[in-house]
Scaffold this active site. Structure first.
Site, PDB file in Angstrom:
ATOM      1  N   ILE A   1      30.265  39.802  17.857  1.00 14.85           N
ATOM      2  CA  ILE A   1      28.940  39.435  18.362  1.00 14.85           C
ATOM      3  C   ILE A   1      29.071  38.696  19.697  1.00 14.85           C
ATOM      4  CG2 ILE A   1      27.720  39.473  16.174  1.00 14.85           C
ATOM      5  CD1 ILE A   1      28.047  36.481  15.946  1.00 14.85           C
ATOM      6  N   GLU A   2      30.261  38.141  19.974  1.00 15.33           N
ATOM      7  CA  GLU A   2      30.496  37.570  21.307  1.00 15.33           C
ATOM      8  C   GLU A   2      30.368  38.654  22.378  1.00 15.33           C
ATOM      9  OE1 GLU A   2      33.319  35.152  18.577  1.00 15.33           O
ATOM     10  OE2 GLU A   2      32.411  37.149  18.658  1.00 15.33           O
TER      11      GLU A   2
ATOM     12  N   ASP B   1      40.643  39.600  55.090  1.00 11.44           N
ATOM     13  CA  ASP B   1      40.693  38.267  54.491  1.00 11.44           C
ATOM     14  C   ASP B   1      39.301  37.950  53.950  1.00 11.44           C
ATOM     15  OD1 ASP B   1      41.731  35.820  53.739  1.00 11.44           O
ATOM     16  OD2 ASP B   1      41.326  34.868  55.664  1.00 11.44           O
TER      17      ASP B   1
ATOM     18  N   PHE C   1      40.669  37.827  65.900  1.00 12.54           N
ATOM     19  CA  PHE C   1      40.034  38.223  64.646  1.00 12.54           C
ATOM     20  C   PHE C   1      38.622  38.740  64.891  1.00 12.54           C
ATOM     21  CE2 PHE C   1      43.421  35.906  62.706  1.00 12.54           C
ATOM     22  CZ  PHE C   1      43.510  36.354  61.395  1.00 12.54           C
TER      23      PHE C   1
ATOM     24  N   ARG D   1      46.132  44.633  52.304  1.00 15.32           N
ATOM     25  CA  ARG D   1      46.474  43.247  52.621  1.00 15.32           C
ATOM     26  C   ARG D   1      47.827  42.886  52.020  1.00 15.32           C
ATOM     27  NH1 ARG D   1      43.975  37.985  53.069  1.00 15.32           N
ATOM     28  NH2 ARG D   1      45.719  36.536  53.289  1.00 15.32           N
TER      29      ARG D   1
ATOM     30  N   ARG E   1      46.381  39.958  59.174  1.00 22.79           N
ATOM     31  CA  ARG E   1      45.942  40.551  57.914  1.00 22.79           C
ATOM     32  C   ARG E   1      44.897  41.632  58.177  1.00 22.79           C
ATOM     33  NH1 ARG E   1      43.974  34.590  57.050  1.00 22.79           N
ATOM     34  NH2 ARG E   1      45.635  34.486  58.587  1.00 22.79           N
TER      35      ARG E   1
ATOM     36  N   PRO F   1      33.660  23.853  47.798  1.00 25.02           N
ATOM     37  CA  PRO F   1      33.606  24.668  49.011  1.00 25.02           C
ATOM     38  C   PRO F   1      35.001  24.854  49.630  1.00 25.02           C
ATOM     39  CG  PRO F   1      31.924  22.972  49.054  1.00 25.02           C
ATOM     40  CD  PRO F   1      32.843  22.629  47.921  1.00 25.02           C
TER      41      PRO F   1
ATOM     42  N   ASP G   1      37.161  35.056  51.734  1.00 24.82           N
ATOM     43  CA  ASP G   1      37.186  33.689  51.211  1.00 24.82           C
ATOM     44  C   ASP G   1      35.834  33.319  50.617  1.00 24.82           C
ATOM     45  OD1 ASP G   1      39.846  32.937  51.970  1.00 24.82           O
ATOM     46  OD2 ASP G   1      39.153  32.739  54.038  1.00 24.82           O
TER      47      ASP G   1
ATOM     48  N   ILE H   1      39.715  43.922  46.527  1.00 21.79           N
ATOM     49  CA  ILE H   1      39.203  44.552  47.749  1.00 21.79           C
ATOM     50  C   ILE H   1      40.200  44.382  48.891  1.00 21.79           C
ATOM     51  CG2 ILE H   1      37.353  44.488  49.482  1.00 21.79           C
ATOM     52  CD1 ILE H   1      35.472  43.574  47.202  1.00 21.79           C
TER      53      ILE H   1
ATOM     54  N   GLU I   1      30.837  47.755   8.343  1.00 24.99           N
ATOM     55  CA  GLU I   1      29.778  47.147   9.156  1.00 24.99           C
ATOM     56  C   GLU I   1      29.309  48.114  10.236  1.00 24.99           C
ATOM     57  OE1 GLU I   1      30.330  42.510   9.583  1.00 24.99           O
ATOM     58  OE2 GLU I   1      32.216  43.508  10.099  1.00 24.99           O
TER      59      GLU I   1
END
Length: 272
Positions: A73-74, A214, A173, A202, A211, A233, A216, A196, A22
């Site tokens: 094909i996926e 951070d 912070f 971290r 930290r 959320p 979120d 990241i 193929e």
């Protein structure tokens, strides 16, 4: 619901498949695409430059599938959808169907097909640091997201100095929020944010403890998701002034999909 430009059964001869023959000999594929965009301006001006040129899209699909080889094909559909979304201005979502008329399964078969829909999503992130060069860590996080090929940073709030939340015996912070347009799913985005954070050194030793960085996910479209590993959320968003204040800079009228309140309204309530 966006307007649609529909391309049906574009014939392409390409080299995709699990079997070596193929990939070597090639075969015919049929590609259909629904392009979700806003055609209003094109419809009122009769100007092609204000719409998506379906002829150019057909050429793009043809060249992409001829210049790449995939076993599944996926995978071909996934890669093509991403390429179209990344390279086509004004394209918000695409629905792709790739048909393989002569699938080699040893049985009579008209065709086999894969159909997917992929789109851009809007996410809002909270970013914070209370160790070392805090501003540098926040800057590095923003830059890392800007450099990610499936992410576009659309807005970043001012950096805000805030008192620690939850565990108070630690340094202040530096917090901010940003608006992100992304092709990543919520879990893929979470994985990227963790990468990241790890690059910033971290360490998850103490809950709510100090930290370097951070990150979120605060909102992701209008998604409501409750999972042990990810809540969207953000579960404590309405009680966090240090999040709501910078978020209100870039999205004051954004509605919480669960309680219906705007960011500005939630900020007023938590600040009183």
């Amino acid at each position: 619901m966006k307007d649609q430009i529909i391309i049906k059964n574009l014939e392409i001869f390409a080299n995709h498949g699990v079997f070596p023959e193929e990939n070597k000999l090639g075969q015919k594929f049929l590609v259909s695409a629904i392009l979700f965009t806003d055609t209003r301006e094109a419809g009122t001006t009769d100007n092609l430059t204000t719409s998506i040129d379906y002829g150019a899209i057909c050429q793009f699909i043809d060249q992409f599938l001829k210049n790449h080889t995939f076993h599944l094909i996926e995978r071909a559909a996934e890669a093509l959808a991403e390429a179209l979304l990344l390279h086509t201005p004004g394209l918000d979502a695409v629905e792709l169907t790739i048909q393989k008329p002569w699938a080699p399964i040893g049985l009579p078969l008209e065709s086999v097909a894969v159909k997917i829909r992929r789109s851009w999503h809007t996410a809002y992130l909270g970013i914070g640091s209370n160790m070392g060069d805090k501003k540098a860590y926040l800057d590095q996080a923003v830059q890392a997201l800007k450099e990610h090929k499936t992410c576009h940073v659309e807005a970043v709030s001012d950096y805000l100095v805030t008192s620690p939340y939850g565990v108070t015996d630690q340094d202040d912070f530096l917090n901010a929020c940003l608006k992100l347009r992304t092709l990543l799913t919520p879990y893929e985005l979470l994985d990227e944010l963790h990468k990241i954070e790890q690059q910033a050194g971290r360490e998850r030793i103490r809950r709510w403890g100090p930290r370097t960085l951070d990150l979120d996910i605060l909102f992701y479209d209008d998604l409501i998701l409750g999972n042990p590993n990810l809540c969207i959320p953000h579960v404590d968003l309405a009680n966090r002034e240090f999040v709501l204040k910078p978020l209100a800079e870039i999205a004051p009228y954004l509605h919480h999909p669960a309680n219906g309140k705007t960011v500005q309204e939630m900020l007023r309530e938590v600040a009183t």
